[in-house]
Motif scaffolding. Structure first.
Motif, mmCIF file in Angstrom:
data_model
loop_
_atom_site.group_PDB
_atom_site.id
_atom_site.type_symbol
_atom_site.label_atom_id
_atom_site.label_comp_id
_atom_site.label_asym_id
_atom_site.label_seq_id
_atom_site.Cartn_x
_atom_site.Cartn_y
_atom_site.Cartn_z
ATOM 1 N N LEU A 1 33.925 26.940 61.888
ATOM 2 C CA LEU A 1 33.989 26.242 60.273
ATOM 3 C C LEU A 1 35.499 26.695 59.613
ATOM 4 C CD1 LEU A 1 32.948 25.157 57.680
ATOM 5 C CD2 LEU A 1 31.755 27.067 57.234
ATOM 6 N N GLU A 2 35.740 28.032 60.143
ATOM 7 C CA GLU A 2 37.087 28.555 60.101
ATOM 8 C C GLU A 2 38.143 27.562 60.297
ATOM 9 O OE1 GLU A 2 36.837 33.355 59.434
ATOM 10 O OE2 GLU A 2 36.841 32.441 61.423
ATOM 11 N N GLU A 3 38.039 27.183 61.477
ATOM 12 C CA GLU A 3 38.794 26.274 62.076
ATOM 13 C C GLU A 3 39.004 24.726 61.427
ATOM 14 O OE1 GLU A 3 37.816 25.851 66.195
ATOM 15 O OE2 GLU A 3 38.482 27.774 66.883
ATOM 16 N N ARG A 4 37.788 24.310 60.936
ATOM 17 C CA ARG A 4 37.735 23.233 60.219
ATOM 18 C C ARG A 4 38.458 23.620 58.828
ATOM 19 N NH1 ARG A 4 31.668 21.598 62.066
ATOM 20 N NH2 ARG A 4 32.426 20.388 63.897
ATOM 21 N N LEU A 5 38.345 24.501 58.328
ATOM 22 C CA LEU A 5 38.891 24.751 56.981
ATOM 23 C C LEU A 5 40.372 25.021 57.094
ATOM 24 C CD1 LEU A 5 36.324 27.455 55.618
ATOM 25 C CD2 LEU A 5 36.612 25.041 54.661
ATOM 26 N N GLY A 6 40.938 25.687 58.255
ATOM 27 C CA GLY A 6 42.138 25.942 58.354
ATOM 28 C C GLY A 6 42.505 27.369 57.848
ATOM 29 N N SER B 1 32.905 16.277 55.802
ATOM 30 C CA SER B 1 34.135 16.237 56.733
ATOM 31 C C SER B 1 34.100 17.728 57.437
ATOM 32 C CB SER B 1 35.519 15.974 56.011
ATOM 33 O OG SER B 1 35.753 17.079 55.009
ATOM 34 N N LEU B 2 33.658 18.588 56.495
ATOM 35 C CA LEU B 2 33.733 19.773 57.138
ATOM 36 C C LEU B 2 32.428 20.287 58.016
ATOM 37 C CD1 LEU B 2 35.006 21.902 53.960
ATOM 38 C CD2 LEU B 2 36.413 21.311 56.219
ATOM 39 N N ASP B 3 31.493 19.269 57.971
ATOM 40 C CA ASP B 3 30.185 19.514 58.564
ATOM 41 C C ASP B 3 29.439 20.737 57.898
ATOM 42 O OD1 ASP B 3 27.678 19.134 60.024
ATOM 43 O OD2 ASP B 3 28.525 20.058 61.849
ATOM 44 N N LEU B 4 29.591 20.891 56.603
ATOM 45 C CA LEU B 4 29.127 22.108 55.847
ATOM 46 C C LEU B 4 27.723 22.163 56.001
ATOM 47 C CD1 LEU B 4 30.766 24.216 54.588
ATOM 48 C CD2 LEU B 4 30.479 23.323 52.328
ATOM 49 N N LEU C 1 43.839 25.018 50.628
ATOM 50 C CA LEU C 1 42.864 24.404 51.330
ATOM 51 C C LEU C 1 42.192 23.435 50.206
ATOM 52 C CD1 LEU C 1 40.060 24.524 52.866
ATOM 53 C CD2 LEU C 1 39.124 26.135 51.222
ATOM 54 N N ILE C 2 42.258 23.318 49.063
ATOM 55 C CA ILE C 2 42.016 22.467 48.185
ATOM 56 C C ILE C 2 42.902 20.970 48.462
ATOM 57 C CG2 ILE C 2 41.882 21.468 45.945
ATOM 58 C CD1 ILE C 2 40.740 24.337 45.248
ATOM 59 N N HIS C 3 44.129 21.173 48.826
ATOM 60 C CA HIS C 3 45.091 20.132 48.993
ATOM 61 C C HIS C 3 44.752 19.587 50.260
ATOM 62 C CE1 HIS C 3 48.246 19.760 45.756
ATOM 63 N NE2 HIS C 3 47.785 21.023 45.457
ATOM 64 N N ARG C 4 44.348 20.323 51.469
ATOM 65 C CA ARG C 4 44.203 19.918 52.742
ATOM 66 C C ARG C 4 43.005 19.196 53.043
ATOM 67 N NH1 ARG C 4 45.542 24.345 54.592
ATOM 68 N NH2 ARG C 4 43.529 25.284 54.942
#
Length: 227
Positions: free
Chosen positions: A4-9, A89-92, A137-140
């Motif tokens: 999840l951290e990788e997906r969040l960047g 998109s993040l599979d949250l 993060l919000i922009h990404r």
């Protein structure tokens, strides 16, 4: 959590903050003895952070737009549908901690729960890394992916437009039907159709039933206008 951290960047200094963003109230209520708190306070903070970042982005990008237009665009950008798409998109949903009842009731796919969790994650990043980390993060995951034509399109209520068009004649009945739902839970695609007096006039797809019905109404409008 690392995935999840990788997906969040973003890599958390304190990963417990990320874990806390994923505790739904139903889970917290079932685990009070462990001192677990729900993500509701984080959701409150995340909503404010998201609002600030989005307002700042629009204020700088559109120096000539009046307040009303800026408010309208911001509302579309931060609406539940947008945040639900971010969560997908993040599979949250795969990382949420839900109570047994909420789990059995399909809470892991519920748009409102996923949207709230997205705001909680924004807050967790803000607390862990500061405003600039949250802004990045919000922009990404949201702002840099949005085209304003898409935002304005999203704000159109095609179901209402179709209903108003149909009501110009008496004894007209509209009905929406779910045709199918396919794909994995974190990226499910719904297909709906709209019927006028029992006859199909439009079909559409979306990542939620509401979105699919709006798409079907859009197609139905085009059919009636052509006809």
């Amino acid at each position: 959590m690392r995935t999840l951290e990788e997906r969040l960047g973003y890599t958390f200094r304190d990963r417990k903050r990320l874990e806390g963003a994923l505790y739904h109230s139903s889970y917290a209520n079932e685990h009070r003895s462990l001192g677990i708190h729900s993500n509701e306070r984080l959701e409150f903070l995340g909503d404010a952070v998201l609002g600030l970042v989005t307002a700042d982005y629009l204020f700088r990008k559109h120096p000539d737009l009046p307040e009303g237009d800026l408010t309208r665009i911001r509302a579309a950008l931060v609406c539940e549908e947008s945040l639900h798409e971010v969560a997908q998109s993040l599979d949250l949903g795969s990382y949420l901690k839900l109570g047994k009842g909420e789990e059995a009731g399909g809470g892991r796919q519920r748009a409102s729960i996923l949207a709230d969790a997205t705001e909680s994650v924004f807050a967790a990043v803000y607390l862990d890394g500061g405003l600039e980390a949250a802004r990045a993060l919000i922009h990404r995951v949201l702002l840099d992916k949005e085209r304003e034509t898409d935002v304005e399109e999203r704000r159109r209520d095609y179901k209402t437009e179709l209903q108003e068009l149909v009501q110009r004649r008496s004894n007209q009945t509209l009905q929406y039907e779910l045709v199918s739902a396919s794909g994995p839970d974190h990226a499910k695609v719904f297909t709906s159709r709209v019927l006028l007096n029992g006859q199909p006039i439009g079909k559409g797809q979306g990542h939620s039933k509401k979105e699919a019905e709006q798409a079907a109404a859009h197609a139905g409008l085009a059919t009636l206008i052509r006809g």
